[in-house]
Design an enzyme around this catalytic site. Structure first.
Site, short mmCIF file in Angstrom:
data_model
loop_
_atom_site.label_atom_id
_atom_site.label_comp_id
_atom_site.label_asym_id
_atom_site.label_seq_id
_atom_site.Cartn_x
_atom_site.Cartn_y
_atom_site.Cartn_z
N LYS A 1 0.85 -1.20 0.00
CA LYS A 1 0.00 0.00 0.00
C LYS A 1 0.89 1.25 0.00
O LYS A 1 1.74 1.41 0.86
CB LYS A 1 -0.92 -0.01 1.23
CG LYS A 1 -1.70 1.30 1.45
CD LYS A 1 -2.64 1.21 2.66
CE LYS A 1 -3.26 2.56 2.99
NZ LYS A 1 -4.17 2.51 4.16
N ASP B 1 -2.61 10.06 3.91
CA ASP B 1 -4.01 9.67 4.10
C ASP B 1 -4.71 10.66 5.02
O ASP B 1 -4.60 10.55 6.24
CB ASP B 1 -4.08 8.25 4.68
CG ASP B 1 -5.53 7.79 4.87
OD1 ASP B 1 -6.44 8.46 4.34
OD2 ASP B 1 -5.73 6.74 5.53
N LYS C 1 -10.02 12.78 8.57
CA LYS C 1 -9.59 12.29 9.89
C LYS C 1 -9.51 13.43 10.89
O LYS C 1 -9.37 14.59 10.52
CB LYS C 1 -8.19 11.67 9.77
CG LYS C 1 -8.13 10.34 9.07
CD LYS C 1 -6.69 9.83 9.03
CE LYS C 1 -6.56 8.54 8.26
NZ LYS C 1 -7.21 7.39 8.91
N ASP D 1 1.64 6.30 5.51
CA ASP D 1 0.65 5.32 5.05
C ASP D 1 1.11 4.61 3.76
O ASP D 1 0.37 3.83 3.18
CB ASP D 1 -0.71 6.03 4.83
CG ASP D 1 -1.90 5.10 5.03
OD1 ASP D 1 -1.74 4.05 5.68
OD2 ASP D 1 -3.00 5.42 4.53
N ASP E 1 -12.23 7.09 3.88
CA ASP E 1 -11.03 6.81 4.67
C ASP E 1 -10.63 5.33 4.57
O ASP E 1 -9.56 4.94 5.01
CB ASP E 1 -11.26 7.21 6.13
CG ASP E 1 -9.95 7.37 6.89
OD1 ASP E 1 -8.89 7.34 6.25
OD2 ASP E 1 -10.01 7.53 8.13
N GLU F 1 -9.51 3.80 2.10
CA GLU F 1 -8.96 3.95 0.74
C GLU F 1 -7.95 2.86 0.40
O GLU F 1 -7.78 2.52 -0.77
CB GLU F 1 -8.34 5.34 0.58
CG GLU F 1 -6.88 5.49 1.06
CD GLU F 1 -6.72 5.27 2.56
OE1 GLU F 1 -7.71 5.39 3.29
OE2 GLU F 1 -5.59 4.95 2.99
N ARG G 1 -7.87 -0.33 0.90
CA ARG G 1 -8.43 -1.55 0.30
C ARG G 1 -8.87 -1.32 -1.14
O ARG G 1 -8.90 -2.25 -1.94
CB ARG G 1 -9.57 -2.09 1.18
CG ARG G 1 -10.74 -1.17 1.29
CD ARG G 1 -11.62 -1.52 2.47
NE ARG G 1 -11.03 -1.13 3.75
CZ ARG G 1 -11.59 -1.36 4.94
NH1 ARG G 1 -12.75 -1.99 5.01
NH2 ARG G 1 -11.01 -0.97 6.04
N1 BES Z 1 -4.31 4.29 6.96
C1 BES Z 1 -5.47 4.03 7.74
C2 BES Z 1 -5.22 2.97 8.82
C3 BES Z 1 -4.27 3.36 9.91
C4 BES Z 1 -4.74 3.83 11.11
C5 BES Z 1 -2.91 3.17 9.77
C6 BES Z 1 -3.87 4.14 12.12
C7 BES Z 1 -2.03 3.49 10.79
C8 BES Z 1 -2.51 3.98 11.98
C9 BES Z 1 -6.61 3.51 6.85
O1 BES Z 1 -6.63 4.03 5.57
C10 BES Z 1 -7.88 3.89 7.50
O2 BES Z 1 -8.14 5.06 7.59
N2 BES Z 1 -8.67 2.90 7.92
C11 BES Z 1 -9.91 3.14 8.53
C12 BES Z 1 -10.91 2.18 7.97
C13 BES Z 1 -12.33 2.46 8.35
C14 BES Z 1 -12.76 3.79 7.76
C15 BES Z 1 -13.21 1.36 7.88
C16 BES Z 1 -9.72 2.94 10.03
O3 BES Z 1 -8.97 2.08 10.44
O4 BES Z 1 -10.32 3.71 10.79
ZN ZN Z 2 -4.84 4.65 4.82
MN MN Z 3 -7.68 5.84 5.46
#
Ligand code: BES
Ligand code: ZN
Ligand code: MN
Length: 505
Positions: free
Chosen positions: A266, A271, A278, A289, A348, A350, A352
Site C-alpha cells: 500500500k 491519508d 480524519k 501510510d 477513509d 482507501e 483496500r
Molecule cells: N491508513 C489508515 C489505517 C491506519 C490507522 C494506519 C492508524 C495506521 C494507523 C486507513 O486508511 C484507514 O483510515 N482505515 C480506517 C478504515 C475504516 C474507515 C473502515 C480505520 O482504520 O479507521
Molecule cells: Zn490509509
Molecule cells: Mn484511510
C-alpha cells in the site's frame, strides 16, 4: 558506518572501546574475566555493587587505567541466558550502538564469544550487524540546525581468532548490510513528509534504485490505469493534484523459471481520510501510510542485491488521499478492474480500494504466491498493538511460511481469521460490495474485502498499521516509521529461494 571482521582477540584490541557482553545475574567468565582483571576489575565491581545486572538493554561505560589496551570498556547486558537467541543478540547490539550516539566514541569492537556452538554463526553475525545499523538509524534529512546527538560511531569491529570464522563473518556482514540498507531505505521513504514523498517521487526512487540492480521497473500513469480499468485506484487519487502511480518492479533471479512471487505494498503517500476527513490529532503520522509500499521497494532491492534465486514482482499503487474537488464522496460507486462495482461508503477506507485493483492486476503474473502488506486498519492496532502485524490469508502453507519467516526475522505476525461470513457486513444496497463494514472486527472485514479481489492464487494479507510506526524507540527499531516488513519479506524470500521447487506455470 564501516563494519569489519578482524582476526584478533579482545585482549589484543588496541582501540577506542571494547564491548563486553554479560548475561543477566551471571559473573564474567573465561576470557572476559581475564580482560576485566587486566583492566582493573571494574566490571566485576559494577556487578558486585548491583549497578550492572546484565539486563537486556543495560549499558555501562568503564574507563580502565592507563596501560590497558582499549580506551574504554562498554558493559552491555544480554538478558537471561536461557532466552538468548538471534533476536536478543540483535537487540543487544542495537542498544549498545544507540547508546554510543552523542558520545565521543568513534569505534567499538566486540567478540562473538557468547554465541553458542549450536547457534548458526553467520545468522548471529547478521543479527549483530542489523542491530548496529538499524539501532543507530536516524532521519536527519531535514535537520539544518539541531545537531545534538548527531555524533555517532563510524566503525564497528568484530573480533574472532579463527580465520575461517572471519571469512564467514565477512560474507554475513555484506549480506546484513544489504538488508539493513533496505530497511533504512524503507524508513527514509516513510519518514519523508508527504510534500516531498509524493507518488511521483516514490516512482522515481523505485526507478532509480532499480537501475543499479537487475530490476525492471514499469510505472503506470493515470492514463494507462484508465485503460486497464483501475478505477478503484484512480478514485483514491481523485482528490489530489498529485497524479497516481502504479509502480511495478520485477526481479528475475531464478532464470527461466516462471514461478513468481508478487509483493503488493500500500503506497498512500498521505491519508487525510478524504471527504471523511480524519481528526487532526496525529494525522501527521499518515505520511507513513505508504509504509507497505516502502517495505516492498526495500525488499525487492535487497533480493536483487543479494542475487536471490527467486522471481519476484513488486506492485506499489501510490497515491494521495485528499479531500479535493475530484475526491470521491461517500456513496460514490466505482467499477474496479475486476469488473466488480464498489460503493465507497467511507473515503477513509482507501487502502483496500488501492489493493483491490492491485490484487486483480497481480493475477497477470500467474503468481505462485501473493503477499500484500499495508497500514490498513486502526482496528488491527486495537487488536494486536504496535509490535505485531495481523496476518490473514487463503492458503495454510503460505501462512506457515510467513509465520516462520516472522519468527526468524524478529518482525512478528499473528493470525486473525479470514471470515467469509463477514462479507455480509460488506453487502451494498446499490453496488456489488461496499468498502467498509463498520467498526467491529475492522481488520477482519478489511481482509474479507480484499479476499473478494484476490485471485485463485495463494494469498496472504499483512496489516502493519501497528508496527509500521513506533511511538518511541525500542530494540533495533527507531522512533517513527520503522521499515517493518523488509526483514520479514527478505527472510521469506531467502527461505523460498532455498526450497526445491518444481516448475509451476
Ligand atoms: N491508513 C489508515 C489505517 C491506519 C490507522 C494506519 C492508524 C495506521 C494507523 C486507513 O486508511 C484507514 O483510515 N482505515 C480506517 C478504515 C475504516 C474507515 C473502515 C480505520 O482504520 O479507521
Ligand atoms: Zn490509509
Ligand atoms: Mn484511510
Amino acid at each position: 558506518m564501516i563494519i569489519q571482521a578482524r582476526r584478533s582477540t579482545p585482549a589484543a584490541y588496541r582501540g577506542d572501546s571494547l564491548v563486553l557482553f554479560m548475561f543477566e545475574k551471571e559473573k564474567l567468565t573465561g576470557e572476559d574475566a581475564d580482560l576485566d582483571r587486566a583492566s582493573g576489575g571494574m566490571a566485576a565491581r559494577a556487578v558486585r555493587s548491583g549497578d550492572f545486572e546484565g539486563k537486556a538493554g543495560q549499558v555501562a561505560f568503564l574507563y580502565p587505567e592507563k596501560g590497558f589496551a582499549a580506551g574504554r570498556i562498554i558493559l552491555s547486558g544480554l538478558g537471561e541466558r536461557k532466552r538468548f537467541d538471534s533476536g536478543a543478540w540483535r537487540r543487544a547490539l542495537a542498544d549498545t550502538a544507540r547508546r554510543l550516539r552523542g558520545t565521543g566514541i568513534r569505534e567499538f569492537a566486540f567478540a562473538m564469544n557468547h554465541c553458542r556452538p549450536a547457534d548458526n554463526f553467520e545468522a548471529m553475525v547478521e543479527a549483530a550487524v542489523e542491530g548496529i545499523l538499524l539501532g543507530m538509524y536516524r532521519f536527519t534529512a531535514y535537520k539544518t540546525e539541531d545537531n545534538s546527538g548527531a555524533a555517532a560511531p563510524t566503525k564497528a569491529v568484530l573480533l574472532d581468532p579463527s580465520m575461517a570464522r572471519i571469512r564467514e563473518a565477512r560474507r554475513a556482514i555484506a549480506r546484513a548490510k544489504v538488508v539493513s540498507d533496505a530497511v533504512c531505505l524503507a524508513r527514509e521513504l516513510a519518514c519523508r513528509p508527504a510534500n516531498d514523498m509524493t507518488p511521483r517521487k516514490m516512482a522515481d526512487v523505485a526507478r532509480r534504485i532499480a537501475a543499479k540492480e537487475a530490476v525492471r521497473t514499469r510505472i503506470l500513469h493515470p492514463a494507462g490505469m484508465k485503460k486497464l480499468g483501475m478505477n478503484a485506484i484512480l478514485s483514491v487519487a481523485g482528490g489530489s493534484h498529485e497524479p497516481a502511480r502504479l509502480i511495478t518492479m520485477e526481479y528475475n533471479g531464478r532464470g527461466k523459471s516462471r514461478e513468481k512471487i508478487v509483493l503488493i505494498g500500500k503506497g498512500i503517500t498521505f491519508d487525510s481520510g478524504g471527504i471523511c476527513i480524519k481528526n487532526p490529532d496525529r494525522m501527521d503520522e499518515m505520511k507513513s501510510d505508504m509504509s507497505g509500499g516502502a517495505a516492498v521497494i526495500g525488499a525487492i532491492n535487497a533480493a536483487a542485491r543479494l542475487k536471490l534465486p527467486v522471481n519476484v514482482v513488486g506492485l506499489v499503487p501510490a497515491m494521495e488521499n485528499l479531500p479535493g474537488g475530484g475526491a470521491s464522496r461517500p456513496g460514490d460507486i466505482v467499477k474496479s478492474m475486476s469488473g466488480r462495482t464498489i460503493e465507497i461508503v467511507n473515503t477513509d477506507a482507501e487502502g483496500r480500494l488501492a489493493l483491490a485493483d492491485a490484487l486483480t492486476y497481480a493475477a497477470r503474473f500467474r503468481p505462485a504466491a501473493v503477499i500484500d502488506i499495508a497500514t490498513l486498519t486502526g482496528a488491527c492496532v486495537v487488536a494486536l498493538g504496535d509490535r505485531v502485524a495481523g496476518m490473514m490469508g487463503n492458503d495454510a502453507e503460505l501462512k506457515k511460511r510467513i509465520s516462520s519467516a516472522a519468527e526468524k526475522s524478529g518482525e512478528r505476525v499473528w493470525e486473525l481469521p479470514l471470515e467469509e461470513e463477514y462479507l455480509e457486513k460488506l453487502k451494498s444496497e446499490c453496488a456489488d460490495i461496499k468498502n467498509s463494514g463498520g467498526r467491529e472486527g475492522g481488520a477482519v472485514t478489511a481482509a474479507a474485502f480484499l479476499g473478494r479481489f484476490a485471485g485463485s492464487y495463494p494469498w496472504v494479507h499483512l496489516d502493519i498499521a501497528g508496527p509500521a510506526w513506533a511511538e518511541s524507540e525500542y530494540g533495533f527499531v527507531s522512533k517513527g516509521p520503522t521499515g517493518f516488513g523488509v526483514l520479514l519479506l527478505v527472510r521469506f524470500l531467502r527461505d523460498w529461494a532455498e526450497l526445491p521447487h518444481g516448475e509451476r506455470s
